[in-house]
Design a protein around this motif. Structure first.
Motif, PDB file in Angstrom:
ATOM      1  N   GLU A  56       0.801  -1.211   0.000  1.00 33.60           N
ATOM      2  CA  GLU A  56       0.000   0.000   0.000  1.00 33.60           C
ATOM      3  C   GLU A  56       0.840   1.271   0.000  1.00 33.60           C
ATOM      4  O   GLU A  56       0.306   2.369   0.171  1.00 33.60           O
ATOM      5  CB  GLU A  56      -0.918  -0.008   1.235  1.00 33.60           C
ATOM      6  CG  GLU A  56      -1.946  -1.134   1.209  1.00 33.60           C
ATOM      7  CD  GLU A  56      -2.717  -1.235   2.508  1.00 33.60           C
ATOM      8  OE1 GLU A  56      -2.431  -0.430   3.423  1.00 33.60           O
ATOM      9  OE2 GLU A  56      -3.583  -2.121   2.617  1.00 33.60           O
ATOM     10  N   SER A  84      -0.537   8.134  -3.777  1.00 35.01           N
ATOM     11  CA  SER A  84      -1.283   6.952  -3.344  1.00 35.01           C
ATOM     12  C   SER A  84      -1.008   5.795  -4.309  1.00 35.01           C
ATOM     13  O   SER A  84      -0.593   6.017  -5.458  1.00 35.01           O
ATOM     14  CB  SER A  84      -2.780   7.263  -3.328  1.00 35.01           C
ATOM     15  OG  SER A  84      -3.240   7.544  -4.642  1.00 35.01           O
ATOM     16  N   ARG A 118      -3.101   4.038  -5.924  1.00 35.26           N
ATOM     17  CA  ARG A 118      -3.961   4.176  -7.111  1.00 35.26           C
ATOM     18  C   ARG A 118      -3.354   5.142  -8.108  1.00 35.26           C
ATOM     19  O   ARG A 118      -3.316   4.872  -9.320  1.00 35.26           O
ATOM     20  CB  ARG A 118      -5.358   4.648  -6.690  1.00 35.26           C
ATOM     21  CG  ARG A 118      -6.339   4.777  -7.855  1.00 35.26           C
ATOM     22  CD  ARG A 118      -7.732   5.125  -7.358  1.00 35.26           C
ATOM     23  NE  ARG A 118      -8.658   5.290  -8.480  1.00 35.26           N
ATOM     24  CZ  ARG A 118      -8.811   6.417  -9.154  1.00 35.26           C
ATOM     25  NH1 ARG A 118      -8.086   7.482  -8.836  1.00 35.26           N
ATOM     26  NH2 ARG A 118      -9.666   6.492 -10.172  1.00 35.26           N
ATOM     27  N   ARG A 119      -2.880   6.305  -7.624  1.00 31.24           N
ATOM     28  CA  ARG A 119      -2.237   7.275  -8.514  1.00 31.24           C
ATOM     29  C   ARG A 119      -0.956   6.701  -9.119  1.00 31.24           C
ATOM     30  O   ARG A 119      -0.623   6.982 -10.268  1.00 31.24           O
ATOM     31  CB  ARG A 119      -1.937   8.564  -7.757  1.00 31.24           C
ATOM     32  CG  ARG A 119      -3.167   9.408  -7.448  1.00 31.24           C
ATOM     33  CD  ARG A 119      -2.792  10.637  -6.647  1.00 31.24           C
ATOM     34  NE  ARG A 119      -3.956  11.444  -6.351  1.00 31.24           N
ATOM     35  CZ  ARG A 119      -4.384  12.461  -7.092  1.00 31.24           C
ATOM     36  NH1 ARG A 119      -3.719  12.773  -8.198  1.00 31.24           N
ATOM     37  NH2 ARG A 119      -5.452  13.155  -6.746  1.00 31.24           N
ATOM     38  N   THR A 161      -0.445   3.553  -9.871  1.00 33.97           N
ATOM     39  CA  THR A 161      -0.861   2.636 -10.935  1.00 33.97           C
ATOM     40  C   THR A 161      -1.231   3.391 -12.201  1.00 33.97           C
ATOM     41  O   THR A 161      -0.873   2.979 -13.317  1.00 33.97           O
ATOM     42  CB  THR A 161      -2.059   1.788 -10.459  1.00 33.97           C
ATOM     43  OG1 THR A 161      -1.705   1.094  -9.248  1.00 33.97           O
ATOM     44  CG2 THR A 161      -2.444   0.769 -11.517  1.00 33.97           C
TER      45      THR A 161
END
Length: 304
Positions: free
Chosen positions: A57, A136, A138-139, A141
């Protein structure tokens, strides 16, 4: 006199061939051993990553694992292409082009990944309160998807130019797979030169900018053990890797002007400038990082 000169020339050529064979075999053994060591560390690092939720994470480690996987793919593909060229293995053009696309794309992605990792360290040091939001997983990725899109755009332009200039018969041939065998037009050479020049220039500027900003913060803090100081050292390592990647451009020069030693210049260039920057990644980032090192020691102790 002519016979003596001819004999001397033959002896010199024989000596060069023998030396080249020894150098070639030595470098080949080094390449195999280094690749095995690299894969050993990669397996441990991947095991740590996929079994540790807090590491998965963290954006920094997501970028690191992507770099490791990208470098692994590049090394495997580069090794296959190198062995195929050394032993004159003829490969159908479509398969050759797919392999070269993977090789060239992963080659471009490496400096892009270094630039993003430098930006992540820059945000962590200069904007710590916004770091968790801007960096983050997600960002990260999404950023990696953009990296691959940019890297593949150059290959898309290349295949469009190649397909418009050569006939269909070309794709039914079998060739010794190399970038030269797939470059049939001057436009392709221009695309390759522009893509590499723009990529390495942009990445170099990003790394330089982030390093200066991080160093300025580290000086304000004034502690050699601060996170800013460590981030500055990490960015310097990114710059060192980028320099080694850029040195691969000299391979064409050395192979042109040192044709007499071409038998072993090629494998030395491949080992120093293609393999070395990627082989260093697990050692530089895996063993230097306190969190990763702690997990790696724990997993290794459990395995033993």
């Amino acid at each position: 006199m002519a016979n003596s000169t001819f004999l001397s020339t033959n002896l010199t050529n024989t000596s060069l061939d023998t030396t080249a064979a020894i150098v070639h075999m030595t470098c080949f053994i080094i390449i195999v051993l280094s690749h095995c060591t690299f894969l050993y560390f990669v397996i441990i690092i991947l095991r740590v990553f996929f079994t540790s939720a807090n590491i998965r994470e963290t954006a920094r480690y997501v970028l690191f694992i992507h770099m490791i996987l990208n470098d692994t793919l590049y090394l495997i593909m580069a090794f296959v292409l190198y062995v195929a060229s050394v032993y004159y293995v003829y490969i159908p053009v479509p398969f050759c082009y797919i392999m070269l696309t993977i090789s060239t794309s992963t080659f471009r992605v490496t400096p892009y990944n270094l630039a993003v990792m430098s930006l992540e360290r820059y945000v962590a040091v200069c904007y710590p309160l916004s770091h968790s939001q801007l960096c983050s997983p997600r960002r990260s990725t999404i950023t990696l998807a953009l990296i691959w899109t940019v890297a593949l755009l150059f290959n898309l332009a290349d295949i469009v130019v190649l397909g418009s200039k050569v006939g269909k018969n070309f794709f039914s041939l079998s060739v010794i797979c190399s970038r030269a065998s797939m470059t049939r037009t001057t436009e392709q050479g221009t695309i390759t030169l522009c893509s590499l020049s723009m990529s390495f220039s942009a990445v170099g500027l990003i790394i330089l900018y982030t390093y200066i900003q991080v160093v300025l913060v580290a000086r304000k803090i004034g502690s050699g053990k601060s996170s800013a100081f460590k981030a500055g050292k990490t960015i310097m390592l990114h710059a060192f890797q980028l320099m080694l990647c850029m040195m691969s451009f000299t391979s064409s020069v050395t192979e042109t002007y040192l044709r007499r030693y071409q038998a072993f210049i090629g494998i030395i260039n491949y080992l120093l400038f293609m393999c070395l920057p990627r082989l260093l990644s697990p050692l530089i980032y895996g063993l230097r990082d306190d969190t990763f090192r702690k997990y790696m020691i724990t997993f290794r102790s459990a395995a033993l």
